[in-house]
Design an enzyme around this catalytic site. Sequence first.
Site, PDB file in Angstrom:
ATOM      1  N   HIS A   1       0.850  -1.192   0.000  1.00  0.00           N
ATOM      2  CA  HIS A   1       0.000   0.000   0.000  1.00  0.00           C
ATOM      3  C   HIS A   1       0.884   1.241   0.000  1.00  0.00           C
ATOM      4  CE1 HIS A   1      -3.126  -2.673   2.221  1.00  0.00           C
ATOM      5  NE2 HIS A   1      -3.310  -2.736   0.915  1.00  0.00           N
TER       6      HIS A   1
ATOM      7  N   TYR B   1       3.819   0.681   4.767  1.00  0.00           N
ATOM      8  CA  TYR B   1       4.459  -0.405   5.535  1.00  0.00           C
ATOM      9  C   TYR B   1       3.637  -1.694   5.562  1.00  0.00           C
ATOM     10  CZ  TYR B   1       5.887   4.223   6.962  1.00  0.00           C
ATOM     11  OH  TYR B   1       6.232   5.550   6.943  1.00  0.00           O
ATOM     12  N   HIS B   2       3.045  -2.026   4.405  1.00  0.00           N
ATOM     13  CA  HIS B   2       2.209  -3.222   4.310  1.00  0.00           C
ATOM     14  C   HIS B   2       2.654  -4.147   3.176  1.00  0.00           C
ATOM     15  CE1 HIS B   2      -1.225  -0.456   6.036  1.00  0.00           C
ATOM     16  NE2 HIS B   2      -0.359  -0.841   6.974  1.00  0.00           N
ATOM     17  N   PRO B   3       3.943  -4.485   3.068  1.00  0.00           N
ATOM     18  CA  PRO B   3       4.362  -5.382   1.979  1.00  0.00           C
ATOM     19  C   PRO B   3       3.861  -6.804   2.210  1.00  0.00           C
ATOM     20  CG  PRO B   3       6.202  -4.998   3.473  1.00  0.00           C
ATOM     21  CD  PRO B   3       5.086  -4.087   3.927  1.00  0.00           C
TER      22      PRO B   3
END
Length: 538
Positions: free
Chosen positions: A294, A473-475
Amino acid sequence: MQTYDFIVVGSGSAGSVVAERLSASGRFSVLVLEAGGTDRRFFVQMPLGYGKTFFDPAVNWNYKTEPDPGLAGNADHWPRGKLLGGSSSINAMVWIRGQREDFDNWAAAGNPGWSYDEVLPAFKAIEDNEAGADEWRGQGGPLHVTRCDELVHPLGKRYLAAAQQAGLPLNPDFNGASQEGVGIYQISTRNGRRMSAARAFLRLAMKRANVRVETNALATKILFEGTRAIGVEYEQNGRTQTARAGHEIIVSGGSVNSPQLLQLSGVGPTGLLQGLGIPVVHANANVGANLQDHVGINYTYKGRTATLNQTLRPWWGKLLVGMQYLLLRSGPLSLSMNNAGGFFRTDPAMTRPNMQLYFQAFSTVIPKSGERPILTPDPWPGFSIGLSNCRPSSRGEIMIRSSNPRDYPKIVANAYSTESDVAEMLAAVKFVRKIASMPAMAENIVEEILPGPSITSDEDLIQDFRKRSGTVYHPVSTCRMGPDASRAVVDPRLRVHGLTGLRVIDASIFPDNISGNTNAASIMTGWKGAQMVLEDNG
């Protein structure tokens, strides 16, 4: 060489849960290898202290992406937790599960057991929700979720009113019947302290005689006999050590470290491994591929009334909120910077929201290099309305650079690399301005600071969000789950295709990203994955 029934690599959002669930019966011995150190640090446990951990190498891997054309050539900063609890120990604590359709789509892609109705019991079992139990929410579980309706800054109510004036409904619970609308975020805290996966799960496991947790233990290689994983090599205090697994090895390193460890161990793209002199144990081009993340941006405003800037910036303000926190575990330091938020559709024809909102009653108009932390905001009354995309179509990859496990992998994010991602972000930033123009908010705004009133054309808006956007910070998806070994890394029971005795259990297995913050879904994956391990091991 010591032997355990299970070895869990990584003590993060999923790994902490896996260790607790596998050890709960007392039947199995569990070794947890964590590359970082302890989470018993003041700024880790204090919720707003994550501003202090954002660049701290003692608890943060501090990854950087390759310069990204989609982000105007910027190399994005990727903080990832390097301590017990992993990224759940340094994140912003917003507790969002995702939309029903996200999980139903996982199941429809050939992953039985992963539909919304099938993962909902796991979500409910995890939770001790302050708002109480209902059809969707759980109470009595190990992880406390705090309701913040009475705790947010007064400006949050202005934001909610303005968003409703812009056409969004008020939503009392984004994890309830529907995600669409605006409301107050619930956060993973308890009594003013961060409720990380380590605090909720791993601490329970560490009290058991059948659990051993090794910190500062960097896993360097999975050991195989043929195609069966039998052990893990790791470095600790300058020594190389090995541990053997009698049943299974579970890799829970997260979306960066899990594919990295597989590749270092000879599981990954043939050309990459051969080029680095790593013997190929099992060829799979999907290891490290299909990276999804994201991407977000803030619009920042100067207000007419005081924000948290006036509380957190002066020394006397810091002293006041510090005493409030130390004595009462309350006040701004006990919360996330993301007080309120919401979900909306950039096109009414869409069947569900594709964008997430964040309201922050403070501002840090500073270079992206982060010269000042959250706890030292701007000297004027500022606030921000942020947003991020929920299901971007852009795809990147994470690949090792060398056979040295201490070399950071090459992260290619490829943000905004599709026309659809650019178009929906353009529509989204225009909607943020619409919210700001509504009477409830406009009467409190002196001026728009970023990007500023001169940025009006589509071309300029696109150029601005390319320059100022970054990861939220949503890999996920770098070891994606799927039934087809030619398109996935793990099967629906999270076993690595083509190998035995090896699973991946963390956010890297998501077939596609979920609509919202990924920590709750990562913890659910740990819970559900551990359940599968126990079922498959009698």
